[in-house]
Design a protein around this motif. Structure first.
Motif, PDB file in Angstrom:
ATOM      1  N   GLY A 605      41.802  47.490  40.313  1.00  0.00           N
ATOM      2  CA  GLY A 605      40.882  48.525  39.818  1.00  0.00           C
ATOM      3  C   GLY A 605      39.555  48.425  40.551  1.00  0.00           C
ATOM      4  O   GLY A 605      39.010  49.438  41.028  1.00  0.00           O
ATOM      5  N   ASN A 606      39.023  47.202  40.695  1.00  0.00           N
ATOM      6  CA  ASN A 606      37.776  46.993  41.417  1.00  0.00           C
ATOM      7  C   ASN A 606      37.915  47.428  42.864  1.00  0.00           C
ATOM      8  O   ASN A 606      37.038  48.108  43.416  1.00  0.00           O
ATOM      9  CB  ASN A 606      37.370  45.515  41.383  1.00  0.00           C
ATOM     10  CG  ASN A 606      36.640  45.172  40.093  1.00  0.00           C
ATOM     11  OD1 ASN A 606      36.282  46.059  39.317  1.00  0.00           O
ATOM     12  ND2 ASN A 606      36.423  43.888  39.854  1.00  0.00           N
ATOM     13  N   ALA A 607      39.027  46.989  43.479  1.00  0.00           N
ATOM     14  CA  ALA A 607      39.235  47.302  44.890  1.00  0.00           C
ATOM     15  C   ALA A 607      39.237  48.819  45.086  1.00  0.00           C
ATOM     16  O   ALA A 607      38.592  49.351  46.001  1.00  0.00           O
ATOM     17  CB  ALA A 607      40.530  46.688  45.369  1.00  0.00           C
ATOM     18  N   ARG A 633      43.368  42.441  48.556  1.00  0.00           N
ATOM     19  CA  ARG A 633      42.454  42.605  49.687  1.00  0.00           C
ATOM     20  C   ARG A 633      42.100  44.085  49.825  1.00  0.00           C
ATOM     21  O   ARG A 633      42.960  44.944  49.674  1.00  0.00           O
ATOM     22  CB  ARG A 633      43.174  42.124  50.949  1.00  0.00           C
ATOM     23  CG  ARG A 633      42.296  41.857  52.138  1.00  0.00           C
ATOM     24  CD  ARG A 633      43.165  41.371  53.282  1.00  0.00           C
ATOM     25  NE  ARG A 633      43.599  39.994  53.113  1.00  0.00           N
ATOM     26  CZ  ARG A 633      42.852  38.941  53.464  1.00  0.00           C
ATOM     27  NH1 ARG A 633      41.639  39.130  53.997  1.00  0.00           N
ATOM     28  NH2 ARG A 633      43.321  37.740  53.274  1.00  0.00           N
ATOM     29  N   ASP A 634      40.842  44.371  50.095  1.00  0.00           N
ATOM     30  CA  ASP A 634      40.459  45.778  50.308  1.00  0.00           C
ATOM     31  C   ASP A 634      39.628  45.907  51.561  1.00  0.00           C
ATOM     32  O   ASP A 634      39.173  44.921  52.132  1.00  0.00           O
ATOM     33  CB  ASP A 634      39.717  46.314  49.072  1.00  0.00           C
ATOM     34  CG  ASP A 634      38.397  45.616  48.833  1.00  0.00           C
ATOM     35  OD1 ASP A 634      37.612  45.471  49.785  1.00  0.00           O
ATOM     36  OD2 ASP A 634      38.148  45.169  47.669  1.00  0.00           O
ATOM     37  N   SER A 635      39.463  47.155  51.988  1.00  0.00           N
ATOM     38  CA  SER A 635      38.676  47.397  53.205  1.00  0.00           C
ATOM     39  C   SER A 635      37.303  47.924  52.806  1.00  0.00           C
ATOM     40  O   SER A 635      36.684  48.659  53.540  1.00  0.00           O
ATOM     41  CB  SER A 635      39.422  48.394  54.088  1.00  0.00           C
ATOM     42  OG  SER A 635      39.596  49.612  53.361  1.00  0.00           O
ATOM     43  N   GLY A 663      31.530  50.835  35.544  1.00  0.00           N
ATOM     44  CA  GLY A 663      32.133  49.569  35.131  1.00  0.00           C
ATOM     45  C   GLY A 663      31.276  48.908  34.076  1.00  0.00           C
ATOM     46  O   GLY A 663      30.202  49.383  33.707  1.00  0.00           O
ATOM     47  N   THR A 664      31.768  47.783  33.600  1.00  0.00           N
ATOM     48  CA  THR A 664      31.085  47.078  32.516  1.00  0.00           C
ATOM     49  C   THR A 664      30.445  45.779  32.993  1.00  0.00           C
ATOM     50  O   THR A 664      29.624  45.193  32.306  1.00  0.00           O
ATOM     51  CB  THR A 664      32.095  46.726  31.420  1.00  0.00           C
ATOM     52  OG1 THR A 664      33.092  45.876  31.997  1.00  0.00           O
ATOM     53  CG2 THR A 664      32.751  47.945  30.857  1.00  0.00           C
ATOM     54  N   GLY A 665      30.875  45.308  34.151  1.00  0.00           N
ATOM     55  CA  GLY A 665      30.364  44.014  34.621  1.00  0.00           C
ATOM     56  C   GLY A 665      31.069  42.855  33.939  1.00  0.00           C
ATOM     57  O   GLY A 665      30.678  41.703  34.093  1.00  0.00           O
ATOM     58  N   GLY A 667      34.660  42.688  33.977  1.00  0.00           N
ATOM     59  CA  GLY A 667      36.018  42.566  34.537  1.00  0.00           C
ATOM     60  C   GLY A 667      36.289  41.214  35.165  1.00  0.00           C
ATOM     61  O   GLY A 667      37.264  40.534  34.825  1.00  0.00           O
ATOM     62  N   LEU A 668      35.412  40.802  36.098  1.00  0.00           N
ATOM     63  CA  LEU A 668      35.690  39.564  36.834  1.00  0.00           C
ATOM     64  C   LEU A 668      35.547  38.338  35.940  1.00  0.00           C
ATOM     65  O   LEU A 668      36.286  37.374  36.098  1.00  0.00           O
ATOM     66  CB  LEU A 668      34.770  39.445  38.044  1.00  0.00           C
ATOM     67  CG  LEU A 668      35.138  40.367  39.211  1.00  0.00           C
ATOM     68  CD1 LEU A 668      34.124  40.248  40.340  1.00  0.00           C
ATOM     69  CD2 LEU A 668      36.536  40.051  39.738  1.00  0.00           C
ATOM     70  N   ALA A 669      34.570  38.411  34.996  1.00  0.00           N
ATOM     71  CA  ALA A 669      34.397  37.275  34.075  1.00  0.00           C
ATOM     72  C   ALA A 669      35.675  37.067  33.280  1.00  0.00           C
ATOM     73  O   ALA A 669      36.168  35.944  33.136  1.00  0.00           O
ATOM     74  CB  ALA A 669      33.221  37.525  33.146  1.00  0.00           C
TER      75      ALA A 669
HETATM   76  P1  ADP Z   1      32.631  45.988  37.008  1.00  0.00           P
HETATM   77  O1  ADP Z   1      33.728  46.266  37.956  1.00  0.00           O
HETATM   78  O2  ADP Z   1      32.928  46.497  35.644  1.00  0.00           O
HETATM   79  O3  ADP Z   1      31.342  46.351  37.511  1.00  0.00           O
HETATM   80  P2  ADP Z   1      33.342  43.291  37.548  1.00  0.00           P
HETATM   81  O4  ADP Z   1      33.019  42.050  36.843  1.00  0.00           O
HETATM   82  O5  ADP Z   1      34.745  43.618  37.702  1.00  0.00           O
HETATM   83  O6  ADP Z   1      32.576  44.423  36.816  1.00  0.00           O
HETATM   84  O7  ADP Z   1      32.662  43.192  38.958  1.00  0.00           O
HETATM   85  C1  ADP Z   1      31.335  42.746  39.107  1.00  0.00           C
HETATM   86  C2  ADP Z   1      30.721  43.292  40.341  1.00  0.00           C
HETATM   87  O8  ADP Z   1      31.349  42.756  41.492  1.00  0.00           O
HETATM   88  C3  ADP Z   1      30.914  44.757  40.476  1.00  0.00           C
HETATM   89  O9  ADP Z   1      29.867  45.450  39.841  1.00  0.00           O
HETATM   90  C4  ADP Z   1      30.872  44.967  41.984  1.00  0.00           C
HETATM   91  O10 ADP Z   1      29.552  45.170  42.427  1.00  0.00           O
HETATM   92  C5  ADP Z   1      31.396  43.704  42.536  1.00  0.00           C
HETATM   93  N1  ADP Z   1      32.780  43.860  42.988  1.00  0.00           N
HETATM   94  C6  ADP Z   1      33.888  43.540  42.290  1.00  0.00           C
HETATM   95  N2  ADP Z   1      34.996  43.783  43.020  1.00  0.00           N
HETATM   96  C7  ADP Z   1      34.566  44.284  44.207  1.00  0.00           C
HETATM   97  C8  ADP Z   1      35.232  44.728  45.397  1.00  0.00           C
HETATM   98  N3  ADP Z   1      36.561  44.680  45.516  1.00  0.00           N
HETATM   99  N4  ADP Z   1      34.458  45.162  46.417  1.00  0.00           N
HETATM  100  C9  ADP Z   1      33.103  45.191  46.312  1.00  0.00           C
HETATM  101  N5  ADP Z   1      32.447  44.788  45.230  1.00  0.00           N
HETATM  102  C10 ADP Z   1      33.150  44.335  44.186  1.00  0.00           C
END
Ligand code: ADP
Length: 972
Positions: A605-607, A633-635, A663-665, A667-669
């Protein structure tokens, strides 16, 4: 009382300082010994010298005595000889026979005389003129005249007996002799002849030797002319100088040189004869006793020296030992001094601490009184130390704490340590202070050493903290309640909002104008964002509280990839991204399938979200030892190094000002926590401008995969495998359709060359054909009539999937369904299902019962399923559901778990226990957080578990389609 006054005075240790060095002292002792031995040696030497002198004198005296004895013997011998001759000469018969000149008689008398005196060699009678008349033993000298002889002259001088000088006799064998001559007198008294005898000196020598047997001494008898008359030595020597003195009538002894050698000699005169006698010994012989003494002296000296040396050696050893002992003692002393200094220092330090310590130190006795207190007591309680010492300590303790304190003291009297105990002490102002104690008893002293700390403030703080904690726990509980309520209360209406807006978008209930469509789009976007936010917050709070349980099982990576790609494809398509997944077919991980999917979807989703349109997104998996590394992996724009660790923090977002990013910030956490819950690790490799690669690891599972189904091992849902032929010349579109259909359980064959499609369809006889329109070399418009006119394929339903929005033309040409790209999975599957239903031409009644207490959700699900051709009944609570199932058995139940009256779990258990309903297909659709046990129960008893917080609609449809391949009515 001052603390220092109580301190024991410093022990004044008096240690003997070593004086002179022990080595020096040793040498002094040796010197002393030497000084002692020296006079001893001197004394013995002096004694020796004295003794030697005495010995010499004694020996000389001895020699003299010997000489005297000799002289007496000589004198006596000759006197005897003289007397015996005189007595013969005086005999009357002799005189008469001589008178007659009776030679024969004279010869007889002479023989008698010889017998009488064996020492006489010859005896003879001579005429007055000196002519020899008779001689015994007879000799040729008879007739010879001896008037020349000394003896003749001597006897005739006074006609008195005479002893001659030494001379060599004329008679054979001519030995050296001394003659003794006496006159023979006639009756008138006139001399008439001479009677003489020669006395053998050898005889005298023999006699002497006999007398002085064993002696090595020499003796000499010297006549009046100094001629040696007799000697112990054969060789005979000239008279020693001593002889002279003897001849002169002196007697004595002394040291003389004899034959060039020193000798001891005694000398004495033989007065009657005018002779001298010498008694000579070699010095060696004479001094033999002195030599003996000397040797003895030497021995004694040596002995003394040895004693001295032994004593000195012993003294040296003793001194050395003493020296060593002294050195050891000194080292010990130094060590002791150092220890004393250190102890003193430590004591001073302790004293300082004792005085300065903020903590309260005390020593208490078994009698209940303090024995010693440091000044901190005064500062803390306000009483002086003297006041505190004056009363039993229990008097100062809060009445409520006295019993406990006495109990502690009792424990200590048994030797137990007290490590944490608190009680209240009264202050001078009447208030109380909390003291925390740490104490240790010393039983043999009958004392307790203790330290107390004023914890009044701490106690207050603790109380406040406990209160705060209780409050926090209350609010946490409240938060939990709030969250769980929210999860239900927020999601339920949101699901309805999203569901209904979705239905509206599909224009089932009449066309929408542009503005309405735009507004609906806003509603959907907002709703979805809200739902995601709620889900994320709930997930995060559950993870943080450690309440998120995962249930791991073997999951095939490839299948999970296909599923995730399938889900994300529409989004990727929208942003014109290429989406690809690569995973070895047999690669499995140990993971919670739902969470694994969630992780993949988050990263994808982030990618998709952060990569500018037309980008490329790739999923890869590879084996890395015991783990599987999975990469997304993304470009896209990449992430600056300085932000790379921060993006995993909750609510941290880059480029938050850009409009494009939503986004919510969180996701990655969440993703990281989920990966870590699996024992894996989430990381990133990225460079700004060069794309990002998020990777994570999961434990590898080596056995063969069973299934990649996100629902886990739920009860099998019946469904035939149907083949679908996808005719599509665009690879990307073909891939999308393939994954959408495969994930729903269909077998798919893709035909990318439309000219071959007819033959393939005739050959494969698929259940459904999807057909693109714009293709080369022949278009869908051309192919469709051919399929419909060919008897081999005419019966096969065709779904047109195209960007050309001309459903009427499609229907005209015989297409059963018409879908406009981009293809939504749900629409595609519904269309396929309708085709299959129509083709089967069966009318088996399939009734779905929706058990849901929320009216809006219930209505939405019913509407959603009805719109996909299912007959739907509803129940608003457990009781109603129970009644409906009892009266008429539905084909399938969609069951919410949180229900009024009777819960979903309860119902499910009832149905499973009833033979009639034991095999009823039940799909659970819930927002409830499930425990591991609940989840396991559902896996064993439900056909599927769908979660309202996810996009559940399509999944629900898939499950229903698999369970009920045929539905009674087609879509309007
Ligand atoms: P959200 O996606 O809801 O903003 P995440 O915790 O998933 O929160 O991501 C935190 C931040 O990391 C994002 O706001 C974004 O700036 C950066 N990020 C995450 N994935 C990518 C990605 N694939 N390419 C570039 N930036 C990314």
């Amino acid at each position: 009382m001052s603390a220092s006054a109580n301190m024991p005075r410093e022990d004044k240790a008096s240690f003997q300082q070593p004086g002179k060095s022990p080595g020096k002292k040793g040498w002094m002792l040796v010197a002393l010994l030497f000084l002692f031995i020296l006079p001893l040696l001197g004394g013995t030497y002096w004694m020796y010298v004295q003794s030697e002198r005495e010995i010499k004198t004694e020996e000389l005296q001895n020699d003299l005595l010997h000489a005297r004895t000799l002289s007496e013997i000589v004198e006596q011998d000759f006197t005897t000889a003289e007397e015996s001759l005189t007595s013969i000469a005086d005999r009357s018969d002799v005189r008469r026979d001589w008178e007659r000149r009776d030679m024969a008689a004279m010869d007889k008398h002479l023989r008698e005389a010889r017998k009488l005196e064996p020492a006489f060699l010859f005896t003879g009678v001579l005429e007055r003129d000196g002519t020899m008349r008779v001689i015994v033993p007879p000799d040729k000298i008879v007739g010879w005249n001896f008037a020349y002889r000394d003896w003749y002259r001597g006897v005739t001088a006074h006609w008195e007996p005479y002893v001659s000088e030494v001379y060599q006799t004329a008679a054979s064998p001519n030995p050296l002799v001394v003659a003794v001559a006496v006159p023979i007198r006639g009756n008138d008294g006139q001399p008439t002849g001479i009677l003489m005898a020669t006395y053998s000196l050898a005889q005298l020598s023999n006699k002497f030797r006999m007398l002085d047997k064993g002696s090595k001494a020499d003796f000499y008898i010297v006549d009046q002319h100094g001629m040696v008359a007799a000697s112990s030595r054969e060789d005979g020597r000239s008279a020693a100088p001593a002889a002279k003195s003897a001849l002169e009538g002196a007697e004595g002894s002394g040291r003389f040189e004899v034959d060039g050698k020193n000798a001891f000699a005694g000398y004495a005169p033989v007065p009657q004869l005018g002779w001298g006698v010498l008694y000579v010994r070699s010095e060696e012989e004479a001094l033999a006793p002195a030599m003996h003494l000397k040797n003895q002296h030497r021995l004694v000296s040596l002995y003394l020296l040895l004693i001295y040396l032994a004593t000195a050696a012993f003294a040296a050893i003793v001194m050395r030992r003493k020296t060593q002992l002294l050195a050891a003692n000194q080292a010990l002393n130094a060590d002791l001094q150092k220890q004393i200094a250190e102890t003193k220092k430590a004591r001073e330090e302790l004293d300082r601490y004792f005085l300065l310590a903020l903590d309260m130190f005390c020593i208490a006795g078994a009698d209940g009184y303090f024995k010693r207190l440091n000044p901190a007591w005064e500062k803390t309680l306000g009483f002086t130390v003297e006041e505190l010492l004056a009363k039993p300590y229990l008097d100062f303790i809060h009445p409520d704490d006295r019993e406990a304190t006495a109990g502690q003291a009792e424990k200590q009297s048994r030797g137990e340590e007290v490590l944490s105990f608190a009680n209240r002490y009264r202050c001078k102002d009447g208030s109380y202070k909390w003291l925390s104690w740490s104490a240790t008893p010393v039983i043999d002293q009958g004392l307790i050493y203790a330290v107390a700390r004023d914890i009044t403030e701490l106690k207050k703080m603790q109380d406040a903290l406990t209160q705060a904690k209780e409050e926090a726990e209350r609010s946490n509980k409240f938060k939990d309640q709030f969250l769980s309520t929210m999860s239900h209360e927020l999601r339920t209406p949101l699901n309805a909002v999203l569901g209904f807006s979705d239905l509206l978008t599909e224009e089932h209930y009449g066309p929408l104008n542009e503005r309405q469509k735009r507004y609906l789009d806003h509603i959907q976007k907002g709703g979805k964002h809200l739902l995601r936010l709620i889900n994320d917050i709930l997930d995060l709070s559950r993870i943080e509280a450690g309440r998120l349980q995962i249930s791991v099982e073997r999951v095939a990576v490839k299948t999970s990839f296909a599923d995730a790609v399938d889900n994300m494809r529409p989004l990727a398509d929208k942003r014109l991204h290429t989406l690809e997944a690569f995973a070895p077919p047999e690669l499995n991980v140990r993971a919670d399938p739902t969470r694994f999917r969630q992780v993949l979807m988050n990263l994808m989703g982030n990618a998709i979200k952060f990569t500018p349109e037309g980008g490329k997104i790739e999923l890869r998996a590879q084996e890395l030892g015991e783990v599987v590394r999975i990469e997304v992996r993304d470009s896209g724009p990449g992430i600056p190094t300085e932000d790379q660790h921060r993006i995993f923090e909750a609510f941290y977002r880059l480029r938050r000002n850009e409009k494009t990013t939503e986004g919510t910030g969180l996701g990655l956490a969440i993703t990281r926590s989920l990966v870590e819950l699996h024992g894996g690790h989430l990381g990133i490799e990225s460079e700004p401008g060069a794309g990002s690669c998020f990777f994570f690891t999961l434990p590898m599972e080596r056995a063969h995969p069973i299934r990649g189904d996100q629902g886990g091992s739920f009860r099998a849902i019946s469904g035939d495998h149907q083949r679908i032929l996808v005719v599509e010349d665009d690879s990307k579109s073909a891939q999308l359709l393939e994954s959408q259909l495969t994930s729903a359980g269909y077998e798919v064959t893709v035909c990318k060359q439309p000219e071959r499609a007819l033959g393939l369809a005739a050959e494969l006889k698929p259940s459904v054909i999807t057909l693109d329109i714009i293709m080369k070399p022949i278009s869908g418009w051309e192919l469709l009539p051919k399929l419909k006119s060919d008897p081999r394929t005419s019966g096969i339903p065709v779904i047109l999937v195209t960007i050309v929005d001309q459903p009427e033309t499609g229907a005209l040409l015989g297409a059963e369904e018409y879908i406009v790209k981009p293809v939504l999975k749900a629409n595609l599957l519904a269309a396929v299902q309708r085709c299959l239903n129509r083709r089967g031409k069966t009318s088996q009644s399939g009734r779905v019962l929706v058990v849901e207490d929320d009216a809006a959700t219930r209505e939405f699900i019913a509407e959603f399923l009805t719109s996909h051709g299912y007959a739907v009944g509803t129940a608003a609570d457990g009781l109603e559901a129970r009644a409906q199932v009892a009266s008429s058995l539905p084909t399938l139940v969609i069951l919410d778990l949180i229900l009024p009256e009777v819960s979903g779990f309860h119902l499910l258990a009832e149905w499973r226990n009833d033979l009639r309903t034991a095999n009823l297909c039940v799909l659970v659709l819930t927002s409830k957080d499930l425990t591991r046990e609940e989840r396991e129960y559902l896996q064993a008893n439900a056909g599927a578990l769908l979660r309202k917080q996810e996009m559940w609609q399509e999944a629900l449809l898939e499950h229903i389609q698999r369970a009920l391949p045929q539905v009674p009515a087609g879509r309007s």
